[in-house]
Design a protein around this motif. Structure first.
Motif, PDB file in Angstrom:
ATOM      1  N   UNK A   1      27.027  34.250  29.396  1.00 18.72           N
ATOM      2  CA  UNK A   1      27.262  34.157  27.952  1.00 18.72           C
ATOM      3  C   UNK A   1      27.462  32.709  27.525  1.00 18.72           C
ATOM      4  N   UNK A   2      27.507  32.501  26.214  1.00 15.38           N
ATOM      5  CA  UNK A   2      27.830  31.179  25.665  1.00 15.38           C
ATOM      6  C   UNK A   2      29.168  30.716  26.231  1.00 15.38           C
ATOM      7  N   UNK A   3      29.209  29.472  26.654  1.00 14.99           N
ATOM      8  CA  UNK A   3      30.457  28.897  27.134  1.00 14.99           C
ATOM      9  C   UNK A   3      30.885  29.339  28.515  1.00 14.99           C
ATOM     10  N   UNK A   4      29.995  29.976  29.261  1.00 15.84           N
ATOM     11  CA  UNK A   4      30.378  30.483  30.588  1.00 15.84           C
ATOM     12  C   UNK A   4      30.275  29.433  31.690  1.00 15.84           C
ATOM     13  N   UNK A   5      29.730  28.254  31.369  1.00 12.95           N
ATOM     14  CA  UNK A   5      29.686  27.189  32.366  1.00 12.95           C
ATOM     15  C   UNK A   5      28.299  26.839  32.891  1.00 12.95           C
ATOM     16  N   UNK A   6      27.257  27.386  32.291  1.00 17.42           N
ATOM     17  CA  UNK A   6      25.896  27.132  32.771  1.00 17.42           C
ATOM     18  C   UNK A   6      25.548  25.646  32.771  1.00 17.42           C
ATOM     19  N   UNK A   7      25.826  24.968  31.673  1.00  8.76           N
ATOM     20  CA  UNK A   7      25.482  23.543  31.589  1.00  8.76           C
ATOM     21  C   UNK A   7      26.365  22.717  32.515  1.00  8.76           C
ATOM     22  N   UNK A   8      27.615  23.079  32.672  1.00  3.39           N
ATOM     23  CA  UNK A   8      28.497  22.359  33.611  1.00  3.39           C
ATOM     24  C   UNK A   8      27.980  22.514  35.043  1.00  3.39           C
TER      25      UNK A   8
ATOM     26  N   UNK B   1      21.549  36.196  50.752  1.00  4.05           N
ATOM     27  CA  UNK B   1      22.849  35.563  50.714  1.00  4.05           C
ATOM     28  C   UNK B   1      23.463  35.763  49.336  1.00  4.05           C
ATOM     29  N   UNK B   2      24.701  36.174  49.286  1.00  5.52           N
ATOM     30  CA  UNK B   2      25.417  36.336  48.025  1.00  5.52           C
ATOM     31  C   UNK B   2      26.813  35.763  48.222  1.00  5.52           C
ATOM     32  N   UNK B   3      27.227  34.931  47.269  1.00  2.76           N
ATOM     33  CA  UNK B   3      28.515  34.250  47.383  1.00  2.76           C
ATOM     34  C   UNK B   3      29.216  34.298  46.034  1.00  2.76           C
ATOM     35  N   UNK B   4      30.525  34.550  46.032  1.00  3.03           N
ATOM     36  CA  UNK B   4      31.301  34.549  44.791  1.00  3.03           C
ATOM     37  C   UNK B   4      32.361  33.461  44.866  1.00  3.03           C
ATOM     38  N   UNK B   5      32.480  32.726  43.762  1.00  2.00           N
ATOM     39  CA  UNK B   5      33.414  31.604  43.663  1.00  2.00           C
ATOM     40  C   UNK B   5      34.178  31.749  42.354  1.00  2.00           C
ATOM     41  N   UNK B   6      35.442  31.365  42.347  1.00  2.00           N
ATOM     42  CA  UNK B   6      36.208  31.276  41.099  1.00  2.00           C
ATOM     43  C   UNK B   6      36.606  29.829  40.904  1.00  2.00           C
ATOM     44  N   UNK B   7      36.359  29.321  39.691  1.00  2.00           N
ATOM     45  CA  UNK B   7      36.791  27.963  39.348  1.00  2.00           C
ATOM     46  C   UNK B   7      37.810  28.054  38.218  1.00  2.00           C
ATOM     47  N   UNK B   8      38.636  27.005  38.106  1.00  2.00           N
ATOM     48  CA  UNK B   8      39.726  27.024  37.128  1.00  2.00           C
ATOM     49  C   UNK B   8      39.681  25.858  36.151  1.00  2.00           C
ATOM     50  N   UNK B   9      38.587  25.080  36.198  1.00  2.00           N
ATOM     51  CA  UNK B   9      38.423  23.978  35.259  1.00  2.00           C
ATOM     52  C   UNK B   9      36.944  23.622  35.185  1.00  2.00           C
ATOM     53  N   UNK B  10      36.578  22.882  34.136  1.00  2.00           N
ATOM     54  CA  UNK B  10      35.200  22.414  34.012  1.00  2.00           C
ATOM     55  C   UNK B  10      34.838  21.546  35.213  1.00  2.00           C
ATOM     56  N   UNK B  11      35.775  20.720  35.658  1.00  2.00           N
ATOM     57  CA  UNK B  11      35.523  19.828  36.788  1.00  2.00           C
ATOM     58  C   UNK B  11      35.212  20.620  38.052  1.00  2.00           C
ATOM     59  N   UNK B  12      35.927  21.732  38.266  1.00  2.06           N
ATOM     60  CA  UNK B  12      35.661  22.567  39.446  1.00  2.06           C
ATOM     61  C   UNK B  12      34.289  23.231  39.345  1.00  2.06           C
ATOM     62  N   UNK B  13      33.898  23.640  38.142  1.00  2.06           N
ATOM     63  CA  UNK B  13      32.575  24.243  37.959  1.00  2.06           C
ATOM     64  C   UNK B  13      31.492  23.216  38.252  1.00  2.06           C
ATOM     65  N   UNK B  14      31.687  21.991  37.779  1.00  2.00           N
ATOM     66  CA  UNK B  14      30.743  20.908  38.079  1.00  2.00           C
ATOM     67  C   UNK B  14      30.690  20.668  39.583  1.00  2.00           C
ATOM     68  N   UNK B  15      31.849  20.643  40.239  1.00  3.47           N
ATOM     69  CA  UNK B  15      31.897  20.408  41.685  1.00  3.47           C
ATOM     70  C   UNK B  15      31.171  21.510  42.450  1.00  3.47           C
ATOM     71  N   UNK B  16      31.295  22.752  42.015  1.00  3.71           N
ATOM     72  CA  UNK B  16      30.584  23.837  42.693  1.00  3.71           C
ATOM     73  C   UNK B  16      29.075  23.688  42.528  1.00  3.71           C
TER      74      UNK B  16
END
Length: 142
Positions: A35-42, A1-16
């Protein structure tokens, strides 16, 4: 399974991350790449929320691992950014976590590729065209 998502805010990244958590099973390993700041921790924070963990999940940067209980499964959140050698993983009992009863979420997984199990979820996060835009690719390897 492979899925691609685009988010537009930190909140959307957390929701995903929260949405993704609903697919996780006991013993799953989630390898986060980016990379640094790419949203891993979110994204990891979203996973914790999706598991019902109420503690604040932040990057465990200086401790390699943070343990979070109180949810559907325990969450073992690793940050391998500052790992100096793979021997450090043995010192913290990495394999016991990896093959334990919880969910392992590993930031900077590219630094320990040779120690990751073949069966895992890879999550690739990258910066998009605007400041808060992120592309997330999720791939389950069975």
């Amino acid at each position: 399974m492979k899925k691609q998502i685009t988010t537009y805010s930190e909140e959307e990244t957390i929701q995903e991350g929260k949405n993704f958590a609903s697919q996780l099973r006991q013993g799953d390993v989630v390898a986060l790449f980016g990379d640094l700041g790419s949203g891993k921790t979110r994204f990891a924070k979203g996973i914790s929320l999706g598991l019902g963990i109420t503690e604040i999940v932040a990057s465990p940067t200086f401790t390699i691992i943070s343990e979070h209980a109180g949810g559907k499964f325990p969450l073992y959140h690793f940050d391998c950014y500052r790992l100096r050698s793979l021997n450090e993983l043995d010192e913290i009992g990495f394999d016991e976590y990896l093959f334990g009863d919880g969910i392992c979420v590993i930031e900077w997984a590219e630094n320990i590729l040779q120690r990751l199990p073949k069966k895992r979820c890879n999550v690739f996060l990258s910066h998009g065209g605007t400041e808060n835009e992120r592309t997330i690719i999720i791939e389950r390897i069975e």
